[in-house]
Design a protein around this motif. Sequence first.
Motif, PDB file in Angstrom:
ATOM      1  N   ILE A 130      77.502  70.321 108.334  1.00  0.00           N
ATOM      2  CA  ILE A 130      77.497  70.755 106.936  1.00  0.00           C
ATOM      3  C   ILE A 130      78.447  71.950 106.821  1.00  0.00           C
ATOM      4  O   ILE A 130      78.137  73.053 107.303  1.00  0.00           O
ATOM      5  CB  ILE A 130      76.070  71.150 106.480  1.00  0.00           C
ATOM      6  N   PRO A 131      79.620  71.757 106.211  1.00  0.00           N
ATOM      7  CA  PRO A 131      80.615  72.840 106.135  1.00  0.00           C
ATOM      8  C   PRO A 131      80.077  74.159 105.573  1.00  0.00           C
ATOM      9  O   PRO A 131      80.507  75.231 105.990  1.00  0.00           O
ATOM     10  CB  PRO A 131      81.697  72.250 105.218  1.00  0.00           C
ATOM     11  N   PHE A 132      79.122  74.077 104.646  1.00  0.00           N
ATOM     12  CA  PHE A 132      78.610  75.297 104.010  1.00  0.00           C
ATOM     13  C   PHE A 132      77.992  76.250 105.035  1.00  0.00           C
ATOM     14  O   PHE A 132      78.195  77.459 104.971  1.00  0.00           O
ATOM     15  CB  PHE A 132      77.576  74.940 102.933  1.00  0.00           C
ATOM     16  N   THR A 133      77.214  75.718 105.993  1.00  0.00           N
ATOM     17  CA  THR A 133      76.575  76.602 106.985  1.00  0.00           C
ATOM     18  C   THR A 133      77.619  77.259 107.894  1.00  0.00           C
ATOM     19  O   THR A 133      77.478  78.417 108.288  1.00  0.00           O
ATOM     20  CB  THR A 133      75.557  75.826 107.846  1.00  0.00           C
ATOM     21  N   TYR A 134      78.691  76.526 108.183  1.00  0.00           N
ATOM     22  CA  TYR A 134      79.771  77.085 109.013  1.00  0.00           C
ATOM     23  C   TYR A 134      80.517  78.186 108.257  1.00  0.00           C
ATOM     24  O   TYR A 134      80.836  79.240 108.813  1.00  0.00           O
ATOM     25  CB  TYR A 134      80.748  75.977 109.432  1.00  0.00           C
TER      26      TYR A 134
END
Length: 378
Positions: free
Chosen positions: A151-155
Motif C-alpha cells: 500500500i503506497p500510502f503507508t510507505y
Amino acid sequence: MDKYALNSSKKSNILTIITVVILITTVFFIGLFSDKGTLHLIIDIILSLFLSFIVSIFIHEIGHLIFGLSSGYEFRSFKFLCFLSYRTTKKRCKIKFDFTPILGRLLMVPKDMENKKYKGYLSGGYIFNLIFFILNVGLSIFLYFAFKKIIPFTYMMAVVNLYLLFSNGIPLNINGIYNDRLNIKLIDENILIKDLIFKQLVLDSLMNNSSSIKEIDINLLEYDSLVDSKCNLNYPLDFYKTMYYFDIGYNDPFELVIKNHKRREYLPKLYQDLNIELTLLSNLLKRKEYRGLMNIKCYSNLFKKPDLSDPLIFLIFTLKDYRENEKTKETTIELLTSIDINNKKYFTSIEKEFFNNLYKYSIDLISEEGKNYENNSI
C-alpha cells in the motif's frame, strides 16, 4: 552574525539529499513488487505522497498539543493549511482563513510564565513523527510478508514522517526560522531565551484577540540585552514594539527597524521582507538618499513584481512616485487616504491599526506636519 545559520545550510542540504534517496528507493521498491499497472501506480504514489504530507503535518501539530497539555500549557490557536482556529474565550473558538506561508502551527502558551517545562511542548511534534514512522514501517512490513500487499500510502507516510523527524529533531536554522530542536538547544545554553520564546508565544496569540496593541503589556515587548548576541529570536518582539511605537505616537517608530537592518539576512523571510520594506519606507519619508538602495539585490527584488494590493508595498510605490516624479502633496495624500485598511478582511485588528497609523504618519510627514520627527541614518 547568527552563529546558528552557519552550519544549518549544509545540514539541511544533506538532510534533503538523504530524504530524496530514501524516497527514490521506496518508490523503486513499490514499483518492483507491486502488481498494479504503471499509470495506476504512478497516480497512486503521487496521491499517497500528497496526502501523507498533509496528514503528517497534522500528526506533528497534534504531538505538540498532547505534550503541551501534559506540560501545563493552554491552547491558543491552530493553523492548518489555509485555516486558523483560535481561542476567544475559555470555551469558544473562531475559525478564519489565514494565507500566511505556514502549513501547520499549533500555538500554546504556558499557564505560568515561570513554567520550567519546555522540552515536552517543543519536542512533542517530532516525537509523534517518530512514533508514526515506526508504526508505518511496521505496518508496511507486516502487510507485505503476511499478505504480499503493498500500500503506497503507508510507505509514503513512513518517508514523510522520517523527513519531519529529521527536519525538526536535528537542530537547524532553516532560512532564519529556528526549528523545534534548535529552540530546545538555545534554551539549554541560555535560560533567558526561554523567557523570550514564551513572550513570543503569548504575543502571537494576542494578535488574534486584541483590538489594539495598547492592550498588550509593554513588559511582553522587553527582553534581556544578553539575548541579542545569541540569536535572532528577539526580532518578532522588536517588530511588535515597532507597531507599538506607531500606536503611541513615538518620536521615531522606525528606530528598531533601522537597528535590525544590518542583520536582516539572518532573519526569517517574512521579517526580511518587512525589514527591507520598512527601511526603504523610512528613507522615502525622511528624504534620505534612497536611490542607491535600488541597486542592492534585496531592494531591487522588491520592484520586480510588486504586489500593489499589499498596503505597505502600495505606500512605498506611492511615495517613490511622489519623490521621483514630483507629484503634488495633494495628489499623493489623496491616493493614500483612498486606501481603506479596515476593508482588509484577513488582517487582525492590530494589523489594521498598525497600517492605519503607518499611513497617518506618512501623510503627516508629507504634509510637513511632522518636522519634529528625528532623522536617523541607516
